[in-house]
Design an enzyme around this catalytic site. Structure first.
Site, PDB file in Angstrom:
ATOM      1  CE  LYS A   1     -11.120   1.631  11.125  1.00 39.40           C
ATOM      2  NZ  LYS A   1     -10.430   2.220   9.684  1.00 39.40           N
TER       3      LYS A   1
ATOM      4  CG  ASN B   1      -0.214  -0.116   2.376  1.00 39.88           C
ATOM      5  OD1 ASN B   1       0.658   0.889   2.846  1.00 39.88           O
ATOM      6  ND2 ASN B   1      -0.281  -1.106   3.152  1.00 39.88           N
TER       7      ASN B   1
ATOM      8  CG  PHE C   1      -2.203   6.374  13.154  1.00 41.42           C
ATOM      9  CD1 PHE C   1      -1.526   6.061  14.196  1.00 41.42           C
ATOM     10  CD2 PHE C   1      -2.282   7.419  12.339  1.00 41.42           C
ATOM     11  CE1 PHE C   1      -0.778   6.812  14.718  1.00 41.42           C
ATOM     12  CE2 PHE C   1      -1.044   8.309  12.926  1.00 41.42           C
ATOM     13  CZ  PHE C   1      -0.373   7.862  14.148  1.00 41.42           C
TER      14      PHE C   1
END
Ligand code: CTP
Length: 405
Positions: A341, A210, A327
């Site tokens: 999250k 990524n 994050f």
């Protein structure tokens, strides 16, 4: 706003030439550099070089009469936000460790209250000499900071440790210490940061990865180390120098990232998960190169473990890590997704990053984030440098640590 001031001592060694790159990079980063050169340093590089680069007068021992030091060393020492010696010879380190102040540089170091950063450069035999090592240990105990020299071929032909650290490493450390205003508030804490992308191998030639550059995680690791933490940095493949003061654990795949992070976290006070871990990996690795054929190719992917969720669950049962920060990279519904999250992974704080074509955080040196903590209002930081954001994240992290323990 006035620029932060770095008083930079340059001592006599072949690395004095490299010190001009350090000065130049500091100036480009907005630092006001004032150079003091020893007599021996002038044999390797001229005062004019530093004068031209910094735009400030250079103090040279050779021309200074002792009665002048008494005035000038105090004003320079008091004006410093940070004091850097690069390169530092064994002689300079020995003098400072012994409290000897017999020239402009050593007198100014003795008079300053600013954090002092020393970048040694010398022959391997000298660097490994127990007397020098004892002097370094004495100074480190007193709060002097060191940018360790690197291994390699030295100017004298020897191979070993002693070559002055790369200018990028020195400059990054100086900037972190400046940004933290010399704070040592993480002393005694073990911080684990994971960073960068992972690579999931398809065959010996191809992999899935990524866009993470690792810059945010490296900034966090470097900032925590500059503030005195013992830092372990578990890093996927990136193109960045190891931040000063961090132990680097290189990994490639999500599975390696999982194992290395869990192991490093087993006695950590704080874990910050900034890595962009692949959520899926090829279900089967082909040991032989996959040859092309007619038609398309379907690649079956299997889920990887969620490292952060594992740490969050483990924290509910055990008492470590004491603080867990994650994050969230989101293209849509930034706050709602990040908040979800935060709760589902049992975190103390989540750093939410908006990813869109106009403001992608990937690879950039700047970023805008929203810090989300339970009970607190979301807090927007930036646009700012990743280094500035790193220190803001660490400020909140430390206050969570102090509140909980
Ligand atoms: N994370 C992790 N292990 C994974 C995936 C993510 O530890 N296998 C961590 C990341 O390091 C980050 C946080 O979880 O701190 C959120 O990562 P992100 O990619 O934003 O979200 P995901 O949890 O993967 O969820 P989704 O891809 O559905 O947004």
């Amino acid at each position: 706003m006035t620029s932060p001031r770095c008083v930079m001592g340059v001592t006599g060694g072949i690395a004095a030439a490299k010190a001009s790159s350090v000065a130049s990079m500091l100036v480009k980063a907005g630092v006001d550099v004032h150079t003091i050169m020893t007599r021996a340093a002038c044999e390797f590089v001229t005062p004019l070089t530093f004068r031209t680069i910094s735009g400030n007068p250079v103090t040279v021992d050779m021309f200074a009469e002792p009665d002048q030091w008494n005035v000038k060393h105090v004003s320079l020492a008091q004006s410093a936000d940070v004091f850097l010696v690069a390169p530092a010879t064994a002689n300079l380190i020995g003098k400072v460790a012994s409290g000897i102040a017999d020239d402009m540089l050593t007198t100014t170091i003795m008079a300053t209250r600013a954090p002092v950063i020393i970048a040694p450069a010398m022959n391997t035999g000298m660097y490994t000499n127990p007397i020098l090592q004892r002097n370094i240990a004495t100074l480190a105990e007193l709060g002097y900071r060191f940018v360790e020299p690197e291994c390699g071929r030295l100017a004298c032909g020897d191979v070993g440790q002693g070559r002055m650290a790369q200018p990028e490493r020195i400059v990054s450390y100086v900037l972190h210490v400046l940004e933290a205003r010399g704070a040592s508030d993480f002393t005694g804490l073990k911080v684990v940061v994971n960073a960068g992308p992972t690579r999931e191998a398809i065959d010996p030639i191809r992999f899935i990865t990524n866009r993470s550059s690792g810059k945010m995680g490296y900034a966090l690791a470097g900032a925590a180390a500059a503030r005195g933490a013992r830092v372990m940095l578990v890093s996927g493949p990136v193109n960045l120098p190891r931040p000063e003061g961090c132990q680097l654990i290189p990994v490639e795949s999500a599975e390696q990232m999982l194992n290395a992070t869990l192991e490093a976290a087993s006695d950590a006070d704080i874990v910050i998960a900034s890595a962009a871990v692949a959520d899926y990996s090829p279900a089967r690795y082909s040991p032989a190169k996959i040859k092309k054929a007619e038609g398309g190719l379907a690649l079956e992917l299997a889920r990887t473990a969620d490292i952060l969720a594992r740490l969050g669950a483990q924290r509910a049962a055990a008492s470590y890590p004491k603080v867990l920060v994650g994050f969230a990279a989101e293209t849509d519904d930034l706050l709602a997704n990040a908040q979800a999250k935060l709760t589902s992974k049992n975190l103390d704080m989540i750093v939410a990053n908006k990813v869109d074509p106009s403001s992608s955080p990937f690879g950039s040196d700047t970023n805008t984030v929203v810090l989300i903590r339970p009970v607190h209002e979301p807090e927007r930081i930036g646009p700012a440098s990743k280094m500035h954001i790193a220190h803001a994240v660490l400020d909140r992290t430390l206050s969570i640590y102090r509140t909980n323990h």
